[in-house]
Design a protein around this motif. Structure first.
Motif, PDB file in Angstrom:
ATOM      1  N   SER A 134       4.666  -5.030   3.225  1.00  0.00           N
ATOM      2  CA  SER A 134       4.421  -4.045   4.281  1.00  0.00           C
ATOM      3  C   SER A 134       3.381  -3.002   3.885  1.00  0.00           C
ATOM      4  O   SER A 134       3.446  -2.401   2.816  1.00  0.00           O
ATOM      5  N   VAL A 135       2.411  -2.828   4.775  1.00  0.00           N
ATOM      6  CA  VAL A 135       1.384  -1.791   4.671  1.00  0.00           C
ATOM      7  C   VAL A 135       1.371  -1.121   6.038  1.00  0.00           C
ATOM      8  O   VAL A 135       0.969  -1.729   7.033  1.00  0.00           O
ATOM      9  N   LEU A 136       1.820   0.129   6.098  1.00  0.00           N
ATOM     10  CA  LEU A 136       2.064   0.762   7.392  1.00  0.00           C
ATOM     11  C   LEU A 136       1.991   2.277   7.269  1.00  0.00           C
ATOM     12  O   LEU A 136       1.645   2.808   6.220  1.00  0.00           O
ATOM     13  N   TRP A 137       2.309   2.961   8.361  1.00  0.00           N
ATOM     14  CA  TRP A 137       2.391   4.419   8.334  1.00  0.00           C
ATOM     15  C   TRP A 137       3.838   4.850   8.171  1.00  0.00           C
ATOM     16  O   TRP A 137       4.718   4.370   8.887  1.00  0.00           O
ATOM     17  N   ASP A 138       4.078   5.743   7.217  1.00  0.00           N
ATOM     18  CA  ASP A 138       5.387   6.385   7.043  1.00  0.00           C
ATOM     19  C   ASP A 138       5.396   7.695   7.835  1.00  0.00           C
ATOM     20  O   ASP A 138       4.541   8.560   7.606  1.00  0.00           O
ATOM     21  N   THR A 142       5.799  14.567   8.238  1.00  0.00           N
ATOM     22  CA  THR A 142       4.526  14.117   7.664  1.00  0.00           C
ATOM     23  C   THR A 142       4.268  12.664   8.051  1.00  0.00           C
ATOM     24  O   THR A 142       5.192  11.900   8.326  1.00  0.00           O
ATOM     25  N   ARG A 143       2.987  12.298   8.080  1.00  0.00           N
ATOM     26  CA  ARG A 143       2.594  10.903   8.267  1.00  0.00           C
ATOM     27  C   ARG A 143       1.692  10.524   7.110  1.00  0.00           C
ATOM     28  O   ARG A 143       0.644  11.158   6.883  1.00  0.00           O
ATOM     29  N   LEU A 144       2.120   9.519   6.361  1.00  0.00           N
ATOM     30  CA  LEU A 144       1.406   9.104   5.160  1.00  0.00           C
ATOM     31  C   LEU A 144       1.336   7.580   5.090  1.00  0.00           C
ATOM     32  O   LEU A 144       2.197   6.893   5.642  1.00  0.00           O
ATOM     33  N   PRO A 145       0.327   7.022   4.397  1.00  0.00           N
ATOM     34  CA  PRO A 145       0.333   5.586   4.163  1.00  0.00           C
ATOM     35  C   PRO A 145       1.610   5.177   3.434  1.00  0.00           C
ATOM     36  O   PRO A 145       2.057   5.874   2.512  1.00  0.00           O
ATOM     37  N   GLY A 146       2.232   4.097   3.864  1.00  0.00           N
ATOM     38  CA  GLY A 146       3.493   3.687   3.258  1.00  0.00           C
ATOM     39  C   GLY A 146       3.758   2.207   3.434  1.00  0.00           C
ATOM     40  O   GLY A 146       2.851   1.411   3.678  1.00  0.00           O
ATOM     41  N   LEU A 165      -5.599   3.577   8.537  1.00  0.00           N
ATOM     42  CA  LEU A 165      -4.798   3.194   7.377  1.00  0.00           C
ATOM     43  C   LEU A 165      -5.640   2.462   6.336  1.00  0.00           C
ATOM     44  O   LEU A 165      -5.561   2.751   5.130  1.00  0.00           O
ATOM     45  N   VAL A 166      -6.468   1.528   6.778  1.00  0.00           N
ATOM     46  CA  VAL A 166      -7.340   0.801   5.850  1.00  0.00           C
ATOM     47  C   VAL A 166      -8.342   1.758   5.205  1.00  0.00           C
ATOM     48  O   VAL A 166      -8.639   1.658   4.007  1.00  0.00           O
ATOM     49  N   GLY A 167      -8.832   2.705   5.988  1.00  0.00           N
ATOM     50  CA  GLY A 167      -9.743   3.691   5.425  1.00  0.00           C
ATOM     51  C   GLY A 167      -9.098   4.518   4.329  1.00  0.00           C
ATOM     52  O   GLY A 167      -9.721   4.802   3.293  1.00  0.00           O
ATOM     53  N   GLU A 168      -7.841   4.915   4.530  1.00  0.00           N
ATOM     54  CA  GLU A 168      -7.112   5.656   3.507  1.00  0.00           C
ATOM     55  C   GLU A 168      -6.925   4.809   2.251  1.00  0.00           C
ATOM     56  O   GLU A 168      -7.062   5.292   1.125  1.00  0.00           O
ATOM     57  N   ALA A 169      -6.586   3.531   2.439  1.00  0.00           N
ATOM     58  CA  ALA A 169      -6.387   2.634   1.290  1.00  0.00           C
ATOM     59  C   ALA A 169      -7.689   2.463   0.507  1.00  0.00           C
ATOM     60  O   ALA A 169      -7.699   2.481  -0.734  1.00  0.00           O
ATOM     61  N   ASP A 170      -8.794   2.283   1.216  1.00  0.00           N
ATOM     62  CA  ASP A 170     -10.094   2.161   0.551  1.00  0.00           C
ATOM     63  C   ASP A 170     -10.414   3.417  -0.247  1.00  0.00           C
ATOM     64  O   ASP A 170     -10.903   3.341  -1.391  1.00  0.00           O
ATOM     65  N   ASN A 180       3.246   1.404  -1.120  1.00  0.00           N
ATOM     66  CA  ASN A 180       3.767   2.385  -2.072  1.00  0.00           C
ATOM     67  C   ASN A 180       3.576   1.916  -3.508  1.00  0.00           C
ATOM     68  O   ASN A 180       3.196   2.691  -4.396  1.00  0.00           O
ATOM     69  N   ILE A 181       3.870   0.648  -3.742  1.00  0.00           N
ATOM     70  CA  ILE A 181       3.697   0.089  -5.085  1.00  0.00           C
ATOM     71  C   ILE A 181       2.231   0.144  -5.493  1.00  0.00           C
ATOM     72  O   ILE A 181       1.881   0.555  -6.606  1.00  0.00           O
ATOM     73  N   ALA A 182       1.350  -0.259  -4.577  1.00  0.00           N
ATOM     74  CA  ALA A 182      -0.078  -0.273  -4.884  1.00  0.00           C
ATOM     75  C   ALA A 182      -0.599   1.130  -5.188  1.00  0.00           C
ATOM     76  O   ALA A 182      -1.363   1.326  -6.139  1.00  0.00           O
ATOM     77  N   MET A 183      -0.189   2.120  -4.397  1.00  0.00           N
ATOM     78  CA  MET A 183      -0.660   3.489  -4.629  1.00  0.00           C
ATOM     79  C   MET A 183      -0.215   4.008  -5.991  1.00  0.00           C
ATOM     80  O   MET A 183      -0.970   4.706  -6.680  1.00  0.00           O
TER      81      MET A 183
END
Length: 296
Positions: free
Chosen positions: A11-15, A35-39, A71-76, A44-47
Motif C-alpha cells: 500500500s502506497v496511499l494518503w494517511d 494531518t494528511r501524510l504519505p502512508g 503522492l508520487v511527487g512527495e515520494a520522488d 511507511n517502510i520505504a520512508m
C-alpha cells in the motif's frame, strides 16, 4: 536506472490521522489535530529505509488523479524510486483514516481497494522488465505488506519471480493478519507481527512475545519477530530465540510504529549488525517514532 536496495510492495496511499491528547472511546468528540501524510505499510517502510540510508523502490497502485500525482511527487522528493508504480487511469488513489487519543488507536479505516483490484499489475516490473524475470528473478530484499490480497500473497509465495528473494512480511493490521498464512512454510520469509497478530495466526492467545514467536516457528514460519508494545520483544529462527526490551517513552502516536520497527531491523541487517544488535536498534527506532521523533 537506479538499482534499488529493496523493493517495497503493497500500500502506497494518503494517511489522514486525527490525534488528540485526551483519552478517547467510541463516540468521543474532542479537540485535536488532523494531518494528511504519505502512508501505507509499503510507503511507511520505504520512508524509514531512506532515513537509514537505503534506496527503496515502490511497487503499488496509485491513481492518475490529483491525489496520486501529489503522492508520487512527495515520494520522488524523498528519494524513493517510483518509476515502477502501476498508475491506473480508472482506479482512485487509496487512503487510510485513523483516530488516535492519549490511550492509543481508537478507530481506523483502510481503503486499499485500488491496490486489491490492481492485483498482479503491480508486479509487471518483475515479470519481464527492469527488475527481473522468471529466468532471472529479483535476488534481493522484498518488503511485502498484508494489504495485498490473500490470492496475490499465495501467488508470490509460489512464484518463480520471488524464488531468490529475501522476503520480509508485515500484516497491514490485525484484521488482515490471516492473509500471511499464505507465506507460512516459505523458505525465506521473515514475518514481523505484534502479539495480537501472532495469536490470530495461531488461532490462540499468547501472554508474551517469546511464546508467540516459538508457536509461529512450530507452525512452519521460517523466521519471525514479535513485538508487544512496551513489553519484551522476541525474534525466533529455528531453535534460536532472542529477546530485547524496548525503552520506555512517552507515546504520542502509534500509526506506523510497526512499519518503522520492520524497516529499522531490515536496514540494521543490511548494514552488517549482528542479530541481537539489529533487534535492539529496531526497538529503539520504533520507540523514537512513537515518541514523536524521526529514527535514523
Amino acid at each position: 536506472m537506479t538499482k534499488p536496495d529493496i523493493l517495497c510492495i503493497g500500500s502506497v496511499l494518503w494517511d489522514i490521522i486525527g490525534r488528540s491528547t485526551l483519552h478517547m472511546r467510541a463516540g468521543s468528540d474532542v479537540p485535536g489535530h488532523i494531518t494528511r501524510l504519505p502512508g501505507g505499510v509499503a510507503m511507511n517502510i520505504a520512508m524509514t529505509l531512506v532515513n537509514f540510508g537505503l534506496t527503496p523502490a515502490l511497487l503499488s497502485a496509485v491513481g492518475r488523479d490529483p491525489e496520486g500525482d501529489e503522492l508520487v511527487g512527495e515520494a520522488d522528493r524523498m528519494g524513493l524510486i517510483t518509476e515502477h508504480l502501476y498508475r491506473s487511469e480508472d482506479l482512485p488513489t487509496d487512503a487510510y483514516m485513523a483516530i488516535e487519543g492519549a490511550n492509543g488507536l481508537t478507530a481506523a479505516i483502510a481503503d486499499a481497494h485500488s491496490l486489491e483490484r490492481a492485483g498482479t499489475k503491480i508486479l509487471r516490473a518483475l515479470e519481464d522488465g527492469p527488475l527481473g524475470s522468471a529466468i532471472a528473478p529479483w535476488d534481493g530484499l522484498v518488503a511485502l505488506d498484508g494489504n495485498l490480497t490473500r490470492d496475490l500473497l499465495s501467488n508470490i509465495s509460489a512464484s518463480p519471480l520471488f524464488a531468490r528473494s529475501d522476503l520480509r512480511v508485515a500484516p497491514a493490521s490485525p484484521g488482515k493478519a490471516d492473509r500471511l498464512l499464505a507465506l507460512v512454510g516459505h523458505p525465506s520469509a521473515t514475518l514481523y507481527v505484534n502479539l495480537e497478530e501472532a495469536g490470530l495466526l495461531c488461532q490462540t492467545a499468547f501472554d508474551t512475545a517469546p511464546d508467540g514467536a516459538r508457536a509461529l516457528i512450530a507452525r512452519g514460519v521460517h523466521r519471525v519477530l514479535v513485538t508487544d508494545g512496551g513489553n519484551l520483544a522476541a525474534e525466533c529462527e529455528g531453535a534460536v530465540l532472542r529477546t530485547a526490551q524496548p525503552p520506555e517513552v512517552l507515546v504520542t502516536r502509534v500509526t506506523g510504529a510497526g512499519d518503522t520497527f520492520m524497516a529499522a531491523h531490515i536496514a540494521s541487517e543490511v548494514q552488517g549488525m549482528d542479530a541481537q544488535s539489529a533487534l535492539t536498534r529496531a526497538l529503539n527506532a520504533a520507540a523514537t517514532y512513537v515518541s514523536g521523533g524521526t529514527p535514523s
